[in-house]
Design a protein around this motif. Structure first.
Motif, PDB file in Angstrom:
ATOM      1  N   GLU A 208      15.743  -7.307   6.451  1.00 35.79           N
ATOM      2  CA  GLU A 208      17.048  -7.869   6.782  1.00 35.79           C
ATOM      3  C   GLU A 208      18.155  -6.833   6.568  1.00 35.79           C
ATOM      4  N   THR A 209      18.069  -6.063   5.468  1.00 36.44           N
ATOM      5  CA  THR A 209      19.066  -5.027   5.206  1.00 36.44           C
ATOM      6  C   THR A 209      19.072  -3.988   6.315  1.00 36.44           C
ATOM      7  N   ALA A 210      17.896  -3.587   6.747  1.00 36.79           N
ATOM      8  CA  ALA A 210      17.799  -2.609   7.829  1.00 36.79           C
ATOM      9  C   ALA A 210      18.433  -3.152   9.110  1.00 36.79           C
ATOM     10  N   ARG A 211      18.118  -4.381   9.442  1.00 41.14           N
ATOM     11  CA  ARG A 211      18.647  -4.946  10.685  1.00 41.14           C
ATOM     12  C   ARG A 211      20.161  -5.091  10.634  1.00 41.14           C
ATOM     13  N   ARG A 212      20.690  -5.479   9.463  1.00 42.63           N
ATOM     14  CA  ARG A 212      22.148  -5.589   9.336  1.00 42.63           C
ATOM     15  C   ARG A 212      22.825  -4.229   9.487  1.00 42.63           C
ATOM     16  N   SER A 213      22.073  -3.163   9.197  1.00 39.73           N
ATOM     17  CA  SER A 213      22.619  -1.816   9.323  1.00 39.73           C
ATOM     18  C   SER A 213      22.415  -1.239  10.714  1.00 39.73           C
ATOM     19  N   GLY A 214      21.887  -2.033  11.618  1.00 41.70           N
ATOM     20  CA  GLY A 214      21.661  -1.560  12.975  1.00 41.70           C
ATOM     21  C   GLY A 214      20.356  -0.815  13.165  1.00 41.70           C
ATOM     22  N   VAL A 215      19.417  -0.971  12.222  1.00 45.66           N
ATOM     23  CA  VAL A 215      18.125  -0.295  12.299  1.00 45.66           C
ATOM     24  C   VAL A 215      17.111  -1.261  12.897  1.00 45.66           C
ATOM     25  N   ALA A 216      16.381  -0.816  13.889  1.00 43.79           N
ATOM     26  CA  ALA A 216      15.426  -1.690  14.588  1.00 43.79           C
ATOM     27  C   ALA A 216      14.074  -1.684  13.878  1.00 43.79           C
ATOM     28  N   LEU A 217      14.070  -2.121  12.610  1.00 41.80           N
ATOM     29  CA  LEU A 217      12.829  -2.242  11.847  1.00 41.80           C
ATOM     30  C   LEU A 217      12.184  -3.575  12.189  1.00 41.80           C
ATOM     31  N   THR A 218      11.027  -3.521  12.816  1.00 37.31           N
ATOM     32  CA  THR A 218      10.366  -4.746  13.247  1.00 37.31           C
ATOM     33  C   THR A 218       9.420  -5.308  12.200  1.00 37.31           C
ATOM     34  N   GLU A 219       8.870  -4.416  11.328  1.00 32.27           N
ATOM     35  CA  GLU A 219       7.881  -4.888  10.350  1.00 32.27           C
ATOM     36  C   GLU A 219       7.664  -3.826   9.288  1.00 32.27           C
ATOM     37  N   LEU A 220       7.409  -4.289   8.068  1.00 35.61           N
ATOM     38  CA  LEU A 220       6.940  -3.436   6.985  1.00 35.61           C
ATOM     39  C   LEU A 220       5.611  -4.008   6.521  1.00 35.61           C
ATOM     40  N   ARG A 221       4.546  -3.256   6.770  1.00 34.47           N
ATOM     41  CA  ARG A 221       3.196  -3.735   6.475  1.00 34.47           C
ATOM     42  C   ARG A 221       2.578  -2.880   5.383  1.00 34.47           C
ATOM     43  N   LEU A 222       1.940  -3.526   4.395  1.00 29.45           N
ATOM     44  CA  LEU A 222       1.323  -2.821   3.275  1.00 29.45           C
ATOM     45  C   LEU A 222      -0.159  -2.576   3.542  1.00 29.45           C
ATOM     46  N   VAL A 223      -0.618  -1.392   3.161  1.00 27.44           N
ATOM     47  CA  VAL A 223      -2.023  -1.033   3.334  1.00 27.44           C
ATOM     48  C   VAL A 223      -2.498  -0.335   2.062  1.00 27.44           C
ATOM     49  N   VAL A 224      -3.791  -0.137   1.936  1.00 24.72           N
ATOM     50  CA  VAL A 224      -4.373   0.657   0.858  1.00 24.72           C
ATOM     51  C   VAL A 224      -4.413   2.105   1.323  1.00 24.72           C
ATOM     52  N   ALA A 225      -3.819   3.003   0.553  1.00 28.25           N
ATOM     53  CA  ALA A 225      -3.632   4.389   0.994  1.00 28.25           C
ATOM     54  C   ALA A 225      -4.947   5.045   1.400  1.00 28.25           C
ATOM     55  N   ARG A 226      -5.994   4.835   0.621  1.00 24.70           N
ATOM     56  CA  ARG A 226      -7.243   5.532   0.919  1.00 24.70           C
ATOM     57  C   ARG A 226      -7.874   5.062   2.228  1.00 24.70           C
ATOM     58  N   ASP A 227      -7.395   3.932   2.754  1.00 21.44           N
ATOM     59  CA  ASP A 227      -7.936   3.415   4.014  1.00 21.44           C
ATOM     60  C   ASP A 227      -7.147   3.889   5.232  1.00 21.44           C
ATOM     61  N   ASP A 228      -6.061   4.607   5.016  1.00 24.60           N
ATOM     62  CA  ASP A 228      -5.230   5.047   6.133  1.00 24.60           C
ATOM     63  C   ASP A 228      -4.901   6.528   5.936  1.00 24.60           C
ATOM     64  N   PRO A 229      -5.491   7.407   6.735  1.00 26.84           N
ATOM     65  CA  PRO A 229      -5.260   8.848   6.535  1.00 26.84           C
ATOM     66  C   PRO A 229      -3.808   9.247   6.738  1.00 26.84           C
ATOM     67  N   ARG A 230      -3.053   8.495   7.526  1.00 26.30           N
ATOM     68  CA  ARG A 230      -1.638   8.813   7.720  1.00 26.30           C
ATOM     69  C   ARG A 230      -0.864   8.631   6.422  1.00 26.30           C
ATOM     70  N   VAL A 231      -1.182   7.569   5.692  1.00 25.65           N
ATOM     71  CA  VAL A 231      -0.501   7.324   4.419  1.00 25.65           C
ATOM     72  C   VAL A 231      -0.864   8.408   3.410  1.00 25.65           C
ATOM     73  N   GLN A 232      -2.087   8.898   3.464  1.00 24.75           N
ATOM     74  CA  GLN A 232      -2.473   9.980   2.558  1.00 24.75           C
ATOM     75  C   GLN A 232      -1.697  11.256   2.862  1.00 24.75           C
ATOM     76  N   LEU A 233      -1.432  11.531   4.127  1.00 29.68           N
ATOM     77  CA  LEU A 233      -0.596  12.686   4.466  1.00 29.68           C
ATOM     78  C   LEU A 233       0.823  12.491   3.941  1.00 29.68           C
TER      79      LEU A 233
END
Length: 325
Positions: free
Chosen positions: A240-265
């Motif tokens: 909600e804070t992002a959207r009020r600031s004009g940021v087009a954040l559609t979703e924040l999704r949580l994952v386990v870092a070791r399961d996503d190589p992008r998060v490890q980078l």
């Protein structure tokens, strides 16, 4: 839709003046999953550690300097596809204090300069410690004790530095006792789900979304390593804070870092940037590494130390803040 993988380094919760690190770093990486997996395999092939999960500390070891430079150098796996938002913790405390006591976060630079340059090292740390205790949600002390402690300490400092450049700057927060009392009362009587003023993670996530969304307001989805602080209610606040600031954040999704190589980078980049920026703040920085990191640093980083700002490619809120060389 831009999907950005995120992780942080240097989190001490709301303990910003007595924790283990001087800097908090939050990294965002825009790399396809397959490319991220290849980059991780390359890191493993080059380092050859038996560890099941690699961290930034592996790359920061002196014997792996060549791998570290390859990772962040032009032509490396993150070049042009990553940013890191830095928070200098001492300045963050002063910035939040100015917002609560003065309702004027623009005054933070002047107050920071007084604390860092006009007060002695011991007194400057005293001021930051009692300010941290005043603002944190749980201060670990008897209820109602943090406000008297802060203003007693402030009064002592005003007397000790009367007639110096710091004196008029310290006068301003001295008039904010009513605001401080109201702030603490609000923590006791406010909603069960609180947004901690002093935790840099939440605003850093909003800043990361803002960078990748850009002025064009491109839709952004953030994929973030799991954190206890990121409850469903706080994720809703971030979105909600992002959207009020004009940021087009559609979703924040949580994952386990070791399961996503992008998060490890992202974890690698955050850890490297946190260490390099923190060393620079303490006067024992690595100029070569800082230069390699400069293109990754988010210009919206929360930074007050003028002595390191230029090296990191940042502009401090007040150009007269000199800081340490």
């Amino acid at each position: 839709m831009r999907e950005i993988a995120c992780d942080e380094s240097g989190s001490d919760g709301e303990n910003l003046t007595g924790g283990n690190t001087d800097v908090f770093a939050h990294a965002g990486v825009r790399v396809p999953v397959a490319d991220a997996a290849r980059a991780l395999r390359e890191v493993r092939d080059r380092i050859r550690s038996p560890a099941t999960e690699y961290k930034a500390t592996h790359l920061l070891r002196e014997k792996h300097r060549a791998v570290l430079e390859w990772f962040v150098a032009p032509g490396g796996p993150l070049h042009g596809a990553a940013r890191v938002h830095l928070t200098e913790k001492s300045f963050f405390v002063v910035d939040r204090l100015a917002g609560v006591l003065l309702d004027d976060r623009g005054a933070a630079a002047e107050l920071y300069r007084a604390v860092k340059e006009s007060l002695g090292a011991e007194d400057g740390q005293r001021f930051l410690s009692v300010a941290n205790r005043l603002l944190r949600t749980r201060n670990g002390a008897e209820p109602g004790s943090s406000v008297p402690l802060f203003f007693e300490t402030l009064d002592e400092l005003r007397r000790a530095y009367a007639g110096t450049d710091a004196a008029p700057v310290l006068e301003r927060p001295a008039a904010g006792r009513g605001r401080a009392e109201a702030y603490r009362a609000g923590l006791l009587d406010g909603p069960a789900v609180r947004i901690p003023v002093l935790n840099p993670l939440l605003p850093a996530i909003v800043a990361t979304a803002a960078y990748w969304s850009g002025p064009e307001r491109r839709p952004v989805r953030l994929v973030h390593d799991r954190q206890n602080l990121l409850t469903p209610e706080r994720i809703a606040w971030i979105e909600e804070t992002a959207r009020r600031s004009g940021v087009a954040l559609t979703e924040l999704r949580l994952v386990v870092a070791r399961d996503d190589p992008r998060v490890q980078l992202a974890d690698f980049l955050a850890g490297i940037a946190r260490k390099a920026a923190g060393d620079a703040l303490r006067g024992n920085g690595d100029p070569g590494l800082v230069a390699l990191l400069r293109p990754y640093v988010d210009p919206a980083s929360v930074w007050g130390d003028g002595g390191t700002a230029a090296a990191l490619g940042l502009t401090v809120p007040n150009s007269s803040v000199r800081g340490r060389n």
